[in-house]
Design a protein around this motif. Structure first.
Motif, mmCIF file in Angstrom:
data_model
loop_
_atom_site.group_PDB
_atom_site.id
_atom_site.type_symbol
_atom_site.label_atom_id
_atom_site.label_comp_id
_atom_site.label_asym_id
_atom_site.label_seq_id
_atom_site.Cartn_x
_atom_site.Cartn_y
_atom_site.Cartn_z
ATOM 1 N N MET A 43 13.809 3.768 19.066
ATOM 2 C CA MET A 43 12.822 3.734 18.001
ATOM 3 C C MET A 43 12.093 5.080 17.995
ATOM 4 O O MET A 43 11.603 5.524 19.020
ATOM 5 N N PRO A 44 11.999 5.727 16.818
ATOM 6 C CA PRO A 44 11.288 6.995 16.763
ATOM 7 C C PRO A 44 9.833 6.820 17.173
ATOM 8 O O PRO A 44 9.227 5.781 16.958
ATOM 9 N N ARG A 45 9.292 7.878 17.743
ATOM 10 C CA ARG A 45 7.915 7.811 18.212
ATOM 11 C C ARG A 45 6.934 7.732 17.056
ATOM 12 O O ARG A 45 5.935 7.055 17.115
ATOM 13 N N TRP A 46 7.215 8.463 15.948
ATOM 14 C CA TRP A 46 6.272 8.458 14.838
ATOM 15 C C TRP A 46 7.011 8.726 13.543
ATOM 16 O O TRP A 46 7.857 9.611 13.468
ATOM 17 N N LYS A 47 6.723 7.965 12.531
ATOM 18 C CA LYS A 47 7.217 8.188 11.174
ATOM 19 C C LYS A 47 6.027 8.035 10.248
ATOM 20 O O LYS A 47 5.134 7.238 10.511
ATOM 21 N N PRO A 48 6.008 8.768 9.149
ATOM 22 C CA PRO A 48 4.871 8.659 8.230
ATOM 23 C C PRO A 48 4.872 7.338 7.473
ATOM 24 O O PRO A 48 5.857 6.596 7.482
ATOM 25 N N ASP A 49 3.764 7.062 6.820
ATOM 26 C CA ASP A 49 3.619 5.915 5.922
ATOM 27 C C ASP A 49 3.783 4.565 6.614
ATOM 28 O O ASP A 49 4.383 3.643 6.056
ATOM 29 N N ALA A 50 3.250 4.431 7.813
ATOM 30 C CA ALA A 50 3.410 3.183 8.565
ATOM 31 C C ALA A 50 2.880 1.991 7.781
ATOM 32 O O ALA A 50 3.533 0.942 7.725
ATOM 33 N N ARG A 51 1.714 2.125 7.160
ATOM 34 C CA ARG A 51 1.111 1.002 6.430
ATOM 35 C C ARG A 51 2.021 0.545 5.288
ATOM 36 O O ARG A 51 2.298 -0.645 5.149
ATOM 37 N N ASP A 52 2.503 1.486 4.495
ATOM 38 C CA ASP A 52 3.395 1.130 3.390
ATOM 39 C C ASP A 52 4.692 0.520 3.895
ATOM 40 O O ASP A 52 5.207 -0.443 3.315
ATOM 41 N N ARG A 53 5.217 1.058 4.975
ATOM 42 C CA ARG A 53 6.462 0.519 5.537
ATOM 43 C C ARG A 53 6.268 -0.905 6.031
ATOM 44 O O ARG A 53 7.161 -1.750 5.886
ATOM 45 N N LEU A 54 5.118 -1.182 6.621
ATOM 46 C CA LEU A 54 4.847 -2.550 7.082
ATOM 47 C C LEU A 54 4.756 -3.512 5.902
ATOM 48 O O LEU A 54 5.308 -4.621 5.959
ATOM 49 N N VAL A 55 4.075 -3.112 4.853
ATOM 50 C CA VAL A 55 3.959 -3.971 3.669
ATOM 51 C C VAL A 55 5.342 -4.236 3.084
ATOM 52 O O VAL A 55 5.702 -5.381 2.785
ATOM 53 N N GLU A 56 6.128 -3.191 2.935
ATOM 54 C CA GLU A 56 7.456 -3.347 2.351
ATOM 55 C C GLU A 56 8.356 -4.225 3.220
ATOM 56 O O GLU A 56 9.060 -5.103 2.721
ATOM 57 N N ALA A 57 8.314 -4.007 4.533
ATOM 58 C CA ALA A 57 9.122 -4.819 5.445
ATOM 59 C C ALA A 57 8.709 -6.280 5.377
ATOM 60 O O ALA A 57 9.554 -7.178 5.351
#
Length: 193
Positions: free
Chosen positions: A1-15
């Motif tokens: 798993m990558p250590r950091w990717k941008p847009d975590a909040r949006d990715r969580l909502v989409e997932a």
């Protein structure tokens, strides 16, 4: 798993919306949402207190934009013109990301009683923010509440139409849809006399 990717909040909502659509809200866990978003559970909890909160993400921002548009409407604007200004301000902040979430968001809410109740509470919060902004303009309590409720209905109707996949060929801006819905609702209200 990558250590950091941008847009975590949006990715969580989409997932979360993907999983809610695939397997249902009740069957989806926070761990599954975090894994689908390629994030950790602790990252999830830095952004949201629980999975229910995912569906009200952005409510404070939306309430603020609606109220700001109302407060900044010209002094001579009627209450309904001020609400139209609030709708325009909030609509302008919505992006293609918000549009793409619409069908999944509506499907998840429509399929779950708890989410329908939470969505109703979100609408109440939006209406309260708008009514408060109208009252600061000197609008009476009753008129402020009616105008705010009409604005919330228009925003919801406009957003649903804008995010409808059948409009993919010419989606336009959300502001066009909310303005049209507001005009339609005002005309319907006038028929009630």
């Amino acid at each position: 798993m990558p250590r950091w990717k941008p847009d975590a909040r949006d990715r969580l909502v989409e997932a979360a919306l993907d999983l809610f659509t695939e397997q249902g809200y009740d069957e989806t866990t926070v761990a599954q949402i975090a894994e689908r978003a390629e994030l950790t559970r602790s990252t999830f909890f830095r952004h949201f207190s629980d999975k229910r909160e995912l569906l009200s993400a952005g409510q404070e921002m939306l309430s603020g934009l609606l109220a700001e548009g109302i407060r900044e409407a010209p002094a001579e604007a009627t209450p309904l013109e001020a609400v139209a200004a609030g709708l325009a301000r909030a609509s302008a902040a919505m992006t293609d990301f918000n549009r793409g979430l619409g069908p999944r968001l509506h499907a998840a809410i429509d399929a779950n009683e708890e989410l329908r109740a939470r969505n109703a509470m979100k609408s109440i919060g939006l209406a309260a923010a708008m009514a408060d902004a109208l009252r600061t303009r000197g609008v009476s309590d009753t008129a402020a509440q009616v105008a705010a409720e009409l604005g919330v209905l228009a925003f919801g109707l406009g957003y649903r139409r804008w995010s409808d996949p059948s409009h993919d060929d010419t989606p336009g801006e959300l502001a066009t849809y909310t303005a049209a819905a507001f005009t339609e609702l005002r005309a319907a209200a006038a028929e009630l006399r």
